[in-house]
Design an enzyme around this catalytic site. Sequence first.
Site, short mmCIF file in Angstrom:
data_model
loop_
_atom_site.label_atom_id
_atom_site.label_comp_id
_atom_site.label_asym_id
_atom_site.label_seq_id
_atom_site.Cartn_x
_atom_site.Cartn_y
_atom_site.Cartn_z
N THR A 122 0.82 -1.21 0.00
CA THR A 122 0.00 0.00 0.00
C THR A 122 0.86 1.27 0.00
OG1 THR A 122 -1.51 1.28 1.41
CG2 THR A 122 -0.11 -0.28 2.53
N ASP A 123 0.28 2.35 -0.51
CA ASP A 123 1.00 3.64 -0.48
C ASP A 123 1.16 4.16 0.95
OD1 ASP A 123 -1.67 4.30 -0.01
OD2 ASP A 123 -1.77 5.86 -1.56
N GLU A 124 0.38 3.60 1.89
CA GLU A 124 0.42 4.11 3.27
C GLU A 124 1.75 3.86 3.96
OE1 GLU A 124 -2.79 3.23 5.79
OE2 GLU A 124 -4.29 3.55 4.26
N TYR A 150 -1.68 -0.54 11.17
CA TYR A 150 -1.87 -1.20 9.87
C TYR A 150 -0.71 -0.88 8.93
CZ TYR A 150 -3.29 -1.59 4.98
OH TYR A 150 -3.31 -1.85 3.64
N LYS A 154 2.27 -3.29 7.30
CA LYS A 154 2.51 -3.46 5.86
C LYS A 154 3.95 -3.05 5.51
CE LYS A 154 -0.01 -4.54 3.01
NZ LYS A 154 -0.42 -5.88 2.48
P1 NAD Z 1 -9.81 -7.19 2.48
O1 NAD Z 1 -9.79 -6.92 3.96
O2 NAD Z 1 -11.04 -6.91 1.71
O3 NAD Z 1 -9.44 -8.72 2.22
C1 NAD Z 1 -8.44 -9.38 2.94
C2 NAD Z 1 -8.59 -10.89 2.69
O4 NAD Z 1 -7.53 -11.56 3.38
C3 NAD Z 1 -9.91 -11.47 3.25
O5 NAD Z 1 -10.48 -12.34 2.31
C4 NAD Z 1 -9.47 -12.21 4.50
O6 NAD Z 1 -10.31 -13.33 4.82
C5 NAD Z 1 -8.07 -12.66 4.11
N1 NAD Z 1 -7.21 -12.92 5.28
C6 NAD Z 1 -7.02 -12.12 6.35
N2 NAD Z 1 -6.18 -12.70 7.22
C7 NAD Z 1 -5.82 -13.89 6.68
C8 NAD Z 1 -4.96 -14.93 7.10
N3 NAD Z 1 -4.29 -14.87 8.26
N4 NAD Z 1 -4.80 -16.00 6.29
C9 NAD Z 1 -5.48 -16.10 5.11
N5 NAD Z 1 -6.32 -15.14 4.68
C10 NAD Z 1 -6.48 -14.04 5.45
O7 NAD Z 1 -8.56 -6.40 1.91
P2 NAD Z 1 -8.39 -5.65 0.49
O8 NAD Z 1 -8.88 -4.27 0.61
O9 NAD Z 1 -8.88 -6.54 -0.58
O10 NAD Z 1 -6.79 -5.57 0.45
C11 NAD Z 1 -6.03 -6.64 -0.12
C12 NAD Z 1 -4.56 -6.28 -0.08
O11 NAD Z 1 -4.33 -5.07 -0.80
C13 NAD Z 1 -4.01 -6.03 1.33
O12 NAD Z 1 -2.72 -6.57 1.40
C14 NAD Z 1 -3.98 -4.51 1.45
O13 NAD Z 1 -2.98 -4.10 2.34
C15 NAD Z 1 -3.66 -4.13 0.02
N6 NAD Z 1 -4.13 -2.80 -0.42
C16 NAD Z 1 -5.43 -2.43 -0.27
C17 NAD Z 1 -5.86 -1.21 -0.77
C18 NAD Z 1 -7.31 -0.77 -0.65
O14 NAD Z 1 -7.62 0.36 -1.02
N7 NAD Z 1 -8.23 -1.60 -0.18
C19 NAD Z 1 -4.95 -0.37 -1.43
C20 NAD Z 1 -3.62 -0.77 -1.55
C21 NAD Z 1 -3.22 -2.00 -1.07
O1 DAU Z 2 -4.13 3.99 0.57
C1 DAU Z 2 -4.37 2.62 0.51
C2 DAU Z 2 -5.18 2.18 1.71
O2 DAU Z 2 -6.50 2.66 1.50
C3 DAU Z 2 -5.18 0.68 1.92
O3 DAU Z 2 -3.89 0.25 2.25
C4 DAU Z 2 -6.14 0.27 3.04
O4 DAU Z 2 -6.22 -1.15 3.12
C5 DAU Z 2 -7.52 0.84 2.71
O5 DAU Z 2 -8.42 0.54 3.78
C6 DAU Z 2 -7.44 2.34 2.50
O6 DAU Z 2 -7.06 3.00 3.74
P1 DAU Z 2 -7.80 4.35 4.20
O7 DAU Z 2 -7.63 4.47 5.67
O8 DAU Z 2 -7.39 5.49 3.34
O9 DAU Z 2 -9.32 3.95 3.78
P2 DAU Z 2 -10.73 4.13 4.53
O10 DAU Z 2 -11.76 3.64 3.57
O11 DAU Z 2 -10.74 3.55 5.90
O12 DAU Z 2 -10.87 5.70 4.67
C7 DAU Z 2 -10.71 6.58 3.56
C8 DAU Z 2 -10.75 8.00 4.08
O13 DAU Z 2 -12.07 8.30 4.53
C9 DAU Z 2 -9.85 8.25 5.27
O14 DAU Z 2 -9.30 9.55 5.16
C10 DAU Z 2 -10.77 8.16 6.48
C11 DAU Z 2 -12.08 8.66 5.93
N1 DAU Z 2 -13.34 8.09 6.49
C12 DAU Z 2 -13.42 6.73 6.61
C13 DAU Z 2 -14.60 6.15 7.06
C14 DAU Z 2 -14.72 4.64 7.21
C15 DAU Z 2 -14.40 8.92 6.80
O15 DAU Z 2 -14.33 10.15 6.68
N2 DAU Z 2 -15.57 8.34 7.23
C16 DAU Z 2 -15.72 6.99 7.38
O16 DAU Z 2 -16.81 6.54 7.78
#
Ligand code: NAD
Ligand code: DAU
Length: 334
Positions: A122-124, A150, A154
């Site tokens: 992730t970019d975070e 988190y 990562k």
């Molecule tokens: P998500 O939470 O929707 O899915 C995570 C999946 O991993 C789930 O299916 C869960 O059951 C599985 N999991 C969790 N713990 C596990 C374990 N111990 N063993 C096996 N499976 C397990 O997450 P997502 O949003 O799809 O993110 C997927 C990946 O992408 C993550 O690595 C996250 O850090 C990365 N990522 C997410 C975003 C975003 O915006 N959502 C952006 C950049 C990177």
């Molecule tokens: O940047 C990549 C990341 O993006 C991934 O690594 C993470 O897995 C993914 O969850 C996401 O992280 P964020 O913390 O940016 O996403 P989130 O959806 O939790 O929140 C997005 C923004 O919105 C953040 O600034 C917090 C804000 N927020 C979130 C929620 C749930 C609100 O204002 N209200 C809300 O109810």
Amino acid sequence: MKKLLITGGAGFIGSNFIRYVYRYHPEIRIIVLDKLTYAGNYKNLAALLGDRVELVVGDISDQPLVDKLVERSEAIVHFAAESHNDNSLSNPWPFIQTNIIGTYTLIQAATKYHKRFHHISTDEVYGDLPLSGSNEKFTPISPYQPSSPYSASKASSDMLVRAWIRSFGLQATISNCSNNYGPYQHIEKFIPRQITNILSGRRPKLYGSGSNIRDWIHVNDHSAAIWDILTKGKIGETYLIGANGEMSNKAVLEMILKLMKQPQNAYDIVKDRPGHDLRYAIDASKIRDELGWQPLYTDFQSGLQETINWYMDHQDWWQMDKNKVEMTYARNNQ
Ligand code: NAD
Ligand code: DAU
């Protein structure tokens, strides 16, 4: 490369990636390893299971199981993670266990069996950028400065992968992507939470001032980028993935309200997230220039409309979780 092991394939991005590969690369067979935590959903994969897609329910920290599945595969794409910042603030332990120990377990196996490994990050890991006064973006050489449990977990997993590449010759690449949106995203996350709040008669919730900026990318563009890295990426390299989608949270929420025909002020301002990162922005020139990837979903408003339509059409997918998710947020005044 014909057989992929995909960890976390029942989650949001993993299941979208599997649908992408299933559709565009019919020669590929997939083993999914997923623990089916609260974030994993069997329904995300059910329609695909069969000859080409197999689901193994298990933990990425289970070394004997991981060894067996890695040995059976040609390459591993590692999505599995605890992924929600807010959860990591209330209970960091699962993030340490899955994101760090789980990644360690996988790279040990990939090293032992000499398998290609792609690590989804992730970019975070780069922390945040100032809200104003700078056009700076994250690049592959930005310093690691994670803010939350988190993002620290990562960042740790990225460091492990880098060390295994250098010390043990692990055949790995890493990608760091910005905020994804699209179908099948868990309703704890910002965009689906607001959409399903409106659909269930609740008011959307904005943290703090709403001025924090995220760099939105459609999940299908992320999937295409991962495929390009897996098939054309250079071993040992880190690729940043982003689609120039910077928007403030308030602007995104106002767009959702408009598309769902709600008054522009029909939301609540709630307690801010501790340590809330201000701004993310990705410089994706490396993956664009070296691998020829480019995003296709460049119209955020129409991508958002399609996402709203998906949640409207799939109420059975999210409704049973809604009360529980909102009760957890309410306990935290969010
Ligand atoms: P998500 O939470 O929707 O899915 C995570 C999946 O991993 C789930 O299916 C869960 O059951 C599985 N999991 C969790 N713990 C596990 C374990 N111990 N063993 C096996 N499976 C397990 O997450 P997502 O949003 O799809 O993110 C997927 C990946 O992408 C993550 O690595 C996250 O850090 C990365 N990522 C997410 C975003 C975003 O915006 N959502 C952006 C950049 C990177
Ligand atoms: O940047 C990549 C990341 O993006 C991934 O690594 C993470 O897995 C993914 O969850 C996401 O992280 P964020 O913390 O940016 O996403 P989130 O959806 O939790 O929140 C997005 C923004 O919105 C953040 O600034 C917090 C804000 N927020 C979130 C929620 C749930 C609100 O204002 N209200 C809300 O109810």
